[in-house]
Design a protein around this motif. Structure first.
Motif, PDB file in Angstrom:
ATOM      1  N   ARG A 172     -39.465  38.713-128.334  1.00  0.00           N
ATOM      2  CA  ARG A 172     -40.596  38.725-127.399  1.00  0.00           C
ATOM      3  C   ARG A 172     -40.665  37.408-126.611  1.00  0.00           C
ATOM      4  N   LEU A 173     -40.381  36.293-127.277  1.00  0.00           N
ATOM      5  CA  LEU A 173     -40.364  35.006-126.566  1.00  0.00           C
ATOM      6  C   LEU A 173     -39.272  34.994-125.498  1.00  0.00           C
ATOM      7  N   MET A 174     -38.126  35.588-125.818  1.00  0.00           N
ATOM      8  CA  MET A 174     -37.003  35.605-124.884  1.00  0.00           C
ATOM      9  C   MET A 174     -37.181  36.684-123.818  1.00  0.00           C
ATOM     10  N   GLY A 175     -38.070  37.647-124.078  1.00  0.00           N
ATOM     11  CA  GLY A 175     -38.317  38.708-123.104  1.00  0.00           C
ATOM     12  C   GLY A 175     -37.225  39.762-123.078  1.00  0.00           C
ATOM     13  N   THR A 176     -36.603  40.026-124.233  1.00  0.00           N
ATOM     14  CA  THR A 176     -35.559  41.047-124.279  1.00  0.00           C
ATOM     15  C   THR A 176     -35.609  41.796-125.596  1.00  0.00           C
ATOM     16  N   GLN A 177     -35.411  43.105-125.515  1.00  0.00           N
ATOM     17  CA  GLN A 177     -35.404  43.928-126.713  1.00  0.00           C
ATOM     18  C   GLN A 177     -34.175  43.618-127.563  1.00  0.00           C
ATOM     19  N   VAL A 205     -26.776  35.853-129.410  1.00  0.00           N
ATOM     20  CA  VAL A 205     -26.419  35.398-130.752  1.00  0.00           C
ATOM     21  C   VAL A 205     -25.726  34.043-130.657  1.00  0.00           C
ATOM     22  N   GLY A 206     -26.263  33.072-131.400  1.00  0.00           N
ATOM     23  CA  GLY A 206     -25.718  31.717-131.382  1.00  0.00           C
ATOM     24  C   GLY A 206     -26.284  30.834-130.284  1.00  0.00           C
ATOM     25  N   TRP A 207     -26.985  31.407-129.333  1.00  0.00           N
ATOM     26  CA  TRP A 207     -27.554  30.647-128.210  1.00  0.00           C
ATOM     27  C   TRP A 207     -28.651  29.727-128.733  1.00  0.00           C
ATOM     28  N   LYS A 208     -28.662  28.494-128.268  1.00  0.00           N
ATOM     29  CA  LYS A 208     -29.699  27.525-128.618  1.00  0.00           C
ATOM     30  C   LYS A 208     -30.329  27.038-127.337  1.00  0.00           C
ATOM     31  N   GLY A 209     -31.629  26.810-127.399  1.00  0.00           N
ATOM     32  CA  GLY A 209     -32.297  26.314-126.217  1.00  0.00           C
ATOM     33  C   GLY A 209     -33.675  25.763-126.526  1.00  0.00           C
ATOM     34  N   SER A 210     -34.092  24.839-125.687  1.00  0.00           N
ATOM     35  CA  SER A 210     -35.413  24.231-125.829  1.00  0.00           C
ATOM     36  C   SER A 210     -36.480  25.231-125.394  1.00  0.00           C
ATOM     37  N   ARG A 211     -37.712  24.818-125.524  1.00  0.00           N
ATOM     38  CA  ARG A 211     -38.827  25.665-125.094  1.00  0.00           C
ATOM     39  C   ARG A 211     -38.669  26.021-123.622  1.00  0.00           C
ATOM     40  N   ALA A 212     -38.315  25.053-122.798  1.00  0.00           N
ATOM     41  CA  ALA A 212     -38.141  25.299-121.357  1.00  0.00           C
ATOM     42  C   ALA A 212     -37.011  26.296-121.111  1.00  0.00           C
ATOM     43  N   ALA A 213     -35.923  26.186-121.883  1.00  0.00           N
ATOM     44  CA  ALA A 213     -34.795  27.115-121.720  1.00  0.00           C
ATOM     45  C   ALA A 213     -35.193  28.524-122.146  1.00  0.00           C
ATOM     46  N   VAL A 214     -35.974  28.647-123.230  1.00  0.00           N
ATOM     47  CA  VAL A 214     -36.437  29.956-123.691  1.00  0.00           C
ATOM     48  C   VAL A 214     -37.343  30.577-122.627  1.00  0.00           C
ATOM     49  N   GLU A 215     -38.245  29.775-122.073  1.00  0.00           N
ATOM     50  CA  GLU A 215     -39.147  30.275-121.030  1.00  0.00           C
ATOM     51  C   GLU A 215     -38.374  30.673-119.777  1.00  0.00           C
ATOM     52  N   ALA A 216     -37.303  29.938-119.452  1.00  0.00           N
ATOM     53  CA  ALA A 216     -36.462  30.290-118.306  1.00  0.00           C
ATOM     54  C   ALA A 216     -35.741  31.616-118.559  1.00  0.00           C
ATOM     55  N   TRP A 234     -38.353  46.891-117.470  1.00  0.00           N
ATOM     56  CA  TRP A 234     -39.306  45.934-118.051  1.00  0.00           C
ATOM     57  C   TRP A 234     -40.452  46.743-118.641  1.00  0.00           C
ATOM     58  N   LYS A 235     -40.508  46.830-119.955  1.00  0.00           N
ATOM     59  CA  LYS A 235     -41.501  47.649-120.642  1.00  0.00           C
ATOM     60  C   LYS A 235     -42.181  46.828-121.725  1.00  0.00           C
ATOM     61  N   GLY A 236     -43.478  46.789-121.704  1.00  0.00           N
ATOM     62  CA  GLY A 236     -44.230  46.114-122.759  1.00  0.00           C
ATOM     63  C   GLY A 236     -43.890  44.649-122.909  1.00  0.00           C
ATOM     64  N   GLY A 237     -43.550  43.980-121.825  1.00  0.00           N
ATOM     65  CA  GLY A 237     -43.268  42.554-121.872  1.00  0.00           C
ATOM     66  C   GLY A 237     -41.860  42.183-122.292  1.00  0.00           C
ATOM     67  N   VAL A 238     -40.952  43.166-122.361  1.00  0.00           N
ATOM     68  CA  VAL A 238     -39.562  42.868-122.699  1.00  0.00           C
ATOM     69  C   VAL A 238     -38.608  43.710-121.858  1.00  0.00           C
ATOM     70  N   LEU A 239     -37.408  43.194-121.681  1.00  0.00           N
ATOM     71  CA  LEU A 239     -36.327  43.913-121.014  1.00  0.00           C
ATOM     72  C   LEU A 239     -35.751  44.896-122.029  1.00  0.00           C
ATOM     73  N   VAL A 240     -35.789  46.185-121.720  1.00  0.00           N
ATOM     74  CA  VAL A 240     -35.302  47.198-122.657  1.00  0.00           C
ATOM     75  C   VAL A 240     -34.019  47.827-122.135  1.00  0.00           C
ATOM     76  N   GLU A 241     -33.144  48.138-123.054  1.00  0.00           N
ATOM     77  CA  GLU A 241     -31.909  48.835-122.720  1.00  0.00           C
ATOM     78  C   GLU A 241     -32.238  50.321-122.627  1.00  0.00           C
ATOM     79  N   ASP A 242     -31.791  50.990-121.573  1.00  0.00           N
ATOM     80  CA  ASP A 242     -32.053  52.426-121.463  1.00  0.00           C
ATOM     81  C   ASP A 242     -30.787  53.219-121.766  1.00  0.00           C
ATOM     82  N   ASP A 243     -30.927  54.544-121.825  1.00  0.00           N
ATOM     83  CA  ASP A 243     -29.796  55.408-122.159  1.00  0.00           C
ATOM     84  C   ASP A 243     -28.729  55.453-121.070  1.00  0.00           C
ATOM     85  N   HIS A 244     -29.079  55.035-119.870  1.00  0.00           N
ATOM     86  CA  HIS A 244     -28.142  55.090-118.750  1.00  0.00           C
ATOM     87  C   HIS A 244     -27.328  53.807-118.603  1.00  0.00           C
ATOM     88  N   GLY A 245     -27.595  52.819-119.456  1.00  0.00           N
ATOM     89  CA  GLY A 245     -26.854  51.564-119.384  1.00  0.00           C
ATOM     90  C   GLY A 245     -27.202  50.736-118.159  1.00  0.00           C
TER      91      GLY A 245
END
Length: 178
Positions: A107-112, A118-129, A144-155
């Motif tokens: 939810r902080l990253m904005g992605t489902q 995986v393995g990505w590291k970042g400061s608060r500013a990087a996470v917000e970016a 964009w659904k419910g505050g996150v980027l969601v993957e759909d069935d169509h790719g």
């Protein structure tokens, strides 16, 4: 052909009461397969068997607040995406399990899906970016659904990243996908 109607059921003269033989069979089966204490001596079901033996007090769940959010930001900076147990233990006092930490990070990253991170590291500013970037992608693709980027069935999201990568490889102005 229609089933029996009310008049035909009455005409069949069906006795709905179980026979003594059938009742004895039921009692025998109960005695054979029921756990101890479930039956009364006459073979009827002991209703007290199904009552809770003790009262279980449910502990009120802790809520995420600013302190936990700050701890998660620090954990993402130090350990990165995917190291949920380490983040929970060091920065969240161990009160959240891996799944809860992963969901909050998503939810902080904005992605489902955090697979790309995986393995990505970042400061608060990087996470917000990253959140802002994911929100822009989600709004552009309708994912964009419910505050996150969601993957759909169509790719749609995958195709978006592939197009961005192709544009970057061709020297276009689009940013390369992660």
């Amino acid at each position: 052909m229609a089933g029996p109607g009310p008049s035909s059921v009455a005409a069949m003269d069906v006795d709905c009461a179980p026979s003594a033989e059938r009742l004895q069979y039921v009692i025998d089966m109960r005695r054979k397969f029921s756990p101890p204490g479930m039956l009364n001596p006459d073979g009827s079901i002991n209703q007290d068997f199904f009552k809770p033996r003790r009262v279980v007090l449910v502990q009120e769940r802790a809520k995420w607040g600013d302190v936990e959010r700050d701890g998660l930001y620090k954990g993402l900076e130090v350990y990165g995406v995917g190291k949920w147990r380490e983040i929970s233990t060091e920065f969240l006092r161990g009160q959240w399990d891996d799944q809860q930490v992963r969901i909050r990070a998503a939810r902080l990253m904005g992605t489902q899906s955090l697979q790309r991170y995986v393995g990505w590291k970042g400061s608060r500013a990087a996470v917000e970016a990253e959140y802002a970037k994911n929100k822009a992608i989600g709004e552009a693709t309708g994912c964009w659904k419910g505050g996150v980027l969601v993957e759909d069935d169509h790719g749609t999201v995958r195709k978006y990243f592939e197009a961005q990568a192709a544009a970057a490889a061709a020297g276009g102005s689009g940013a390369a996908a992660q």
